[in-house]
Design a protein around this motif. Structure first.
Motif, mmCIF file in Angstrom:
data_model
loop_
_atom_site.group_PDB
_atom_site.id
_atom_site.type_symbol
_atom_site.label_atom_id
_atom_site.label_comp_id
_atom_site.label_asym_id
_atom_site.label_seq_id
_atom_site.Cartn_x
_atom_site.Cartn_y
_atom_site.Cartn_z
ATOM 1 N N GLU A 119 0.796 -1.217 0.000
ATOM 2 C CA GLU A 119 0.000 0.000 0.000
ATOM 3 C C GLU A 119 0.833 1.273 0.000
ATOM 4 O O GLU A 119 0.289 2.359 -0.205
ATOM 5 C CB GLU A 119 -0.961 -0.006 1.196
ATOM 6 C CG GLU A 119 -1.945 -1.164 1.146
ATOM 7 C CD GLU A 119 -3.196 -0.919 1.964
ATOM 8 O OE1 GLU A 119 -3.257 0.093 2.689
ATOM 9 O OE2 GLU A 119 -4.111 -1.747 1.870
ATOM 10 N N ASN A 120 2.124 1.158 0.233
ATOM 11 C CA ASN A 120 2.985 2.337 0.224
ATOM 12 C C ASN A 120 4.266 1.972 -0.522
ATOM 13 O O ASN A 120 5.047 1.140 -0.051
ATOM 14 C CB ASN A 120 3.292 2.785 1.659
ATOM 15 C CG ASN A 120 4.110 4.064 1.723
ATOM 16 O OD1 ASN A 120 4.865 4.379 0.809
ATOM 17 N ND2 ASN A 120 3.980 4.798 2.823
ATOM 18 N N THR A 121 4.475 2.576 -1.663
ATOM 19 C CA THR A 121 5.663 2.286 -2.472
ATOM 20 C C THR A 121 6.683 3.422 -2.427
ATOM 21 O O THR A 121 7.602 3.462 -3.229
ATOM 22 C CB THR A 121 5.264 2.024 -3.937
ATOM 23 O OG1 THR A 121 4.603 3.193 -4.468
ATOM 24 C CG2 THR A 121 4.347 0.831 -4.048
ATOM 25 N N SER A 122 6.515 4.321 -1.467
ATOM 26 C CA SER A 122 7.426 5.464 -1.371
ATOM 27 C C SER A 122 8.470 5.302 -0.282
ATOM 28 O O SER A 122 9.261 6.212 -0.042
ATOM 29 C CB SER A 122 6.631 6.754 -1.135
ATOM 30 O OG SER A 122 5.938 6.708 0.104
ATOM 31 N N THR A 126 10.330 -0.251 -0.465
ATOM 32 C CA THR A 126 9.209 -0.720 -1.288
ATOM 33 C C THR A 126 9.096 -0.040 -2.647
ATOM 34 O O THR A 126 8.104 -0.228 -3.346
ATOM 35 C CB THR A 126 7.875 -0.538 -0.540
ATOM 36 O OG1 THR A 126 7.730 0.838 -0.132
ATOM 37 C CG2 THR A 126 7.799 -1.445 0.681
ATOM 38 N N SER A 127 10.070 0.716 -3.063
ATOM 39 C CA SER A 127 9.953 1.470 -4.319
ATOM 40 C C SER A 127 9.913 0.583 -5.558
ATOM 41 O O SER A 127 9.459 1.024 -6.618
ATOM 42 C CB SER A 127 11.113 2.469 -4.437
ATOM 43 O OG SER A 127 12.362 1.790 -4.451
ATOM 44 N N SER A 130 4.692 -2.144 -7.178
ATOM 45 C CA SER A 130 3.636 -1.297 -7.728
ATOM 46 C C SER A 130 2.571 -1.072 -6.663
ATOM 47 O O SER A 130 2.343 -1.928 -5.811
ATOM 48 C CB SER A 130 2.999 -1.958 -8.951
ATOM 49 O OG SER A 130 3.959 -2.222 -9.951
ATOM 50 N N ALA A 131 1.921 0.079 -6.720
ATOM 51 C CA ALA A 131 0.855 0.373 -5.761
ATOM 52 C C ALA A 131 -0.241 -0.671 -5.868
ATOM 53 O O ALA A 131 -0.669 -1.034 -6.972
ATOM 54 C CB ALA A 131 0.291 1.765 -6.024
ATOM 55 N N ASP A 132 -0.671 -1.187 -4.732
ATOM 56 C CA ASP A 132 -1.721 -2.196 -4.618
ATOM 57 C C ASP A 132 -1.316 -3.559 -5.184
ATOM 58 O O ASP A 132 -2.167 -4.434 -5.371
ATOM 59 C CB ASP A 132 -3.015 -1.733 -5.291
ATOM 60 C CG ASP A 132 -3.620 -0.527 -4.590
ATOM 61 O OD1 ASP A 132 -3.522 -0.450 -3.347
ATOM 62 O OD2 ASP A 132 -4.185 0.338 -5.276
ATOM 63 N N GLY A 160 -0.807 7.469 5.355
ATOM 64 C CA GLY A 160 -0.372 6.471 4.380
ATOM 65 C C GLY A 160 0.804 5.656 4.837
ATOM 66 O O GLY A 160 1.621 5.205 4.023
#
Length: 241
Positions: A119-122, A126-127, A130-132, A160
């Motif tokens: 849920e958090n790719t920032s 986690t970069s 992909s989101a979700d 977030g």
């Protein structure tokens, strides 16, 4: 990039974490709990296990290990730190992350392949997701229920800072826990600090980094098992960005 993995008395996933670092492209550095030296690493992983036998409560004693003074200072200065399972518990004890980990709601040890939604790719870890995106990695714990007061939970949601959340997809485990395996509030499997450099999660990405050995979506016919590798490649990317 040098990434350190800390070993405490009772740690049992440190070798797996060191291997994951290497497979992700980093230089794995062993760190000992009794030393107050991070040996010039650029990121730190606190791996899973039962540090100090989980006496008092999970992670409570490890928080006072000499190496943790250095880890806490480095994390507050922006160094990426990842806590996996017992490592997540340690991060909560240090207050680098909010909340606490308590016994699973069904009061039993749990081991299964667990789907998670990213849920958090920032964050620093986690970069590369992909989101979700839904990933599947092993879960094994007995003190895996994440709890926090309602104000803290609301803050995590509003900012977030929920990084991983349990989702449906597993056909194993006690009845009633197919989606949320341990009773964690808001189905939370992992969170981050405000800065995004510190991440903790209960499931084990280091056990899903090599083709043919990690979990795979049932019925797909092939086993890739590398859904956890993204955490270890992400941190390398974050350090050169």
């Amino acid at each position: 990039m040098r990434i350190g993995v800390v070993t405490f008395p009772g740690t049992l996933d440190d070798r797996d974490a060191l291997r994951a670092v290497r497979l992700g492209g980093g230089e794995a550095v062993e760190l000992w709990h009794g030393e107050d030296d991070l040996h010039d690493v650029e990121a730190v992983v606190l791996p899973g296990g039962f540090s100090y036998g989980d006496y008092l409560r999970a992670g409570a004693i490890s928080r006072f290990a000499p190496v943790m003074d250095k880890v806490i200072d480095a994390a507050r200065g922006g160094m990426p730190v990842l806590g996996i399972c017992n490592g997540f518990q340690v991060l909560c004890e240090t207050h680098l992350l909010p909340g606490a980990m308590i016994k699973n709601a069904h009061r039993s040890f749990l081991c299964r392949d667990q789907p998670l939604r990213v849920e958090n790719t920032s964050t620093a870890w986690t970069s590369d997701f992909s989101a979700d995106q839904v990933i599947r990695i092993p879960l094994k714990n007995q003190d895996g229920q994440f709890v926090a007061d309602e104000r803290t939970l609301a803050q995590l949601e509003e900012e977030g800072r929920v990084v991983f959340r349990y989702v449906a997809g597993s056909t194993h485990g006690p009845e009633g826990f197919e989606v949320n395996p341990n009773g964690s509030r808001h189905d939370i499997a992992g969170i981050t600090n405000e800065r995004g450099n510190v991440v903790g999660l209960m499931p084990h990405p280091e056990h899903a980094v090599e083709p043919g050995f990690g979990p795979d979506e049932p019925g797909q016919g092939t086993r890739t098992g590398t859904d956890g590798l993204g955490l270890f490649t992400s941190v390398l990317r974050s350090m050169v960005a």
